[in-house]
Design a protein around this motif. Structure first.
Motif, PDB file in Angstrom:
ATOM      1  N   LYS A  36       0.828  -1.207   0.000  1.00  0.00           N
ATOM      2  CA  LYS A  36       0.000   0.000   0.000  1.00  0.00           C
ATOM      3  C   LYS A  36       0.861   1.255   0.000  1.00  0.00           C
ATOM      4  N   ARG A  65      -3.956   8.785  -7.438  1.00  0.00           N
ATOM      5  CA  ARG A  65      -5.068   7.867  -7.229  1.00  0.00           C
ATOM      6  C   ARG A  65      -5.529   7.796  -5.777  1.00  0.00           C
ATOM      7  N   ILE A  66      -4.800   8.423  -4.883  1.00  0.00           N
ATOM      8  CA  ILE A  66      -5.124   8.329  -3.453  1.00  0.00           C
ATOM      9  C   ILE A  66      -6.509   8.879  -3.131  1.00  0.00           C
ATOM     10  N   TYR A 107       2.477   1.674  -3.442  1.00  0.00           N
ATOM     11  CA  TYR A 107       1.473   2.068  -4.423  1.00  0.00           C
ATOM     12  C   TYR A 107       1.120   3.549  -4.273  1.00  0.00           C
ATOM     13  N   ALA A 108       0.975   3.988  -3.021  1.00  0.00           N
ATOM     14  CA  ALA A 108       0.645   5.392  -2.775  1.00  0.00           C
ATOM     15  C   ALA A 108       1.760   6.311  -3.257  1.00  0.00           C
ATOM     16  N   HIS A 152      -9.197   6.457  -4.255  1.00  0.00           N
ATOM     17  CA  HIS A 152      -9.190   5.228  -3.458  1.00  0.00           C
ATOM     18  C   HIS A 152      -9.824   5.463  -2.094  1.00  0.00           C
ATOM     19  N   PRO A 197       0.341   8.764  -6.552  1.00  0.00           N
ATOM     20  CA  PRO A 197      -0.284   9.707  -5.600  1.00  0.00           C
ATOM     21  C   PRO A 197      -1.598  10.286  -6.108  1.00  0.00           C
TER      22      PRO A 197
END
Length: 274
Positions: free
Chosen positions: A17, A27-28, A20-21, A31, A25
């Motif tokens: 996680k 997409r945070i 991915y973040a 999500h 960034p």
């Protein structure tokens, strides 16, 4: 082309996680909105079918295409064509009777309806919202004369369907959103509705590592988990490795009542670049 998905990653791991973040960034916020919505819907709807029906209602209000996993109309058309072409190359004939589980808004379904003889397509889905969108697709494609069936269902017992009726059963991106007990429910009953010589193709999110789920929406299974489950219910199962070579993010398994003599054996877990 190998599958785009990393087959070893555990998406529930904190390290994943964090990585991915850091790498995505932008997409945070989306999500976090999705996680908040899903937790609220999970609180309101404790059984999985009711929960996922609520997810589909929310997604369909935004975009029926996005609700079935296609961010654009172009992607919706391309994936529908991919499913149709694959099934045609693997045995689909106009005279066959087809059951499309999780037919959605007919992303691939309208092509199947167009190809099959009138009355030979039966689509089911748990979402009334997406079935309304499916009727719009049917009208837009001017396929009313093909007399397809579109039916709402709450489970996968298939108890309202006749014995030995369907030559082809198809479920794209259904088991990727299903906990194991729902998959088993389907596999326990699909053999009853399959005609002699018929087959059931389904996709799933494949992992070579720990089986896991994300937000109760996306479920990752090992191939042998699903093939062994099918075999426990008297079905023959084989991994369709040529589907994964097309580059789609999910994998595919075919089950039947008996092995096809023309079938080429495929390894249960082929070597795939990750």
């Amino acid at each position: 082309m190998a599958s785009r998905k990393n087959l070893l990653v555990d998406r529930t791991a904190l390290a994943h996680k964090a990585r991915y973040a850091l790498t995505h960034p932008q997409r945070i916020p989306g999500h976090l909105r999705r996680a908040g919505r899903d937790r609220w819907l999970a609180f309101k709807h404790r059984d999985h079918v009711s929960y996922y029906r609520a997810v589909m209602a929310s997604d369909t209000r935004r975009s029926p295409d996005a609700a079935v996993g296609s961010p654009t109309r172009e992607a919706w058309l391309q994936l529908g064509e991919l499913q149709f072409d694959y099934l045609r190359q693997h045995g689909l004939q106009p005279s066959m009777r087809m059951l499309d589980i999780g037919c959605g808004n007919l992303r691939a379904g309208w092509r199947f309806i167009q190809f099959l003889e009138p009355g030979n397509y039966y689509g089911i889905d748990i979402s009334p919202d997406v079935l309304i969108a499916a009727k719009r697709t049917l009208t837009e494609q001017r396929l009313q004369g093909k007399l397809p069936y579109l039916t709402l269902t709450h489970d996968l017992t298939l108890d309202f369907l006749p014995d030995t009726h369907f030559d082809v059963v198809h479920a794209h991106s259904v088991f990727s959103h299903s906990p194991l007990h729902i998959i088993e429910e389907c596999l326990a009953h699909v053999g009853r509705v399959l005609a002699p010589g018929g087959f059931f193709d389904f996709t799933f999110d494949r992992t070579l590592g720990t089986e896991h789920q994300v937000l109760r929406e996306d479920f990752y299974y090992r191939t042998e988990t699903l093939t062994e489950l099918a075999e426990r219910h008297g079905l023959c199962a084989r991994f369709m490795d040529d589907w994964e070579l097309l580059g789609h993010g999910q994998s595919k398994i075919r089950v039947s009542l008996e092995p096809s003599p023309a079938a080429k054996p495929s390894p249960a877990s082929p070597s795939v670049q990750v």
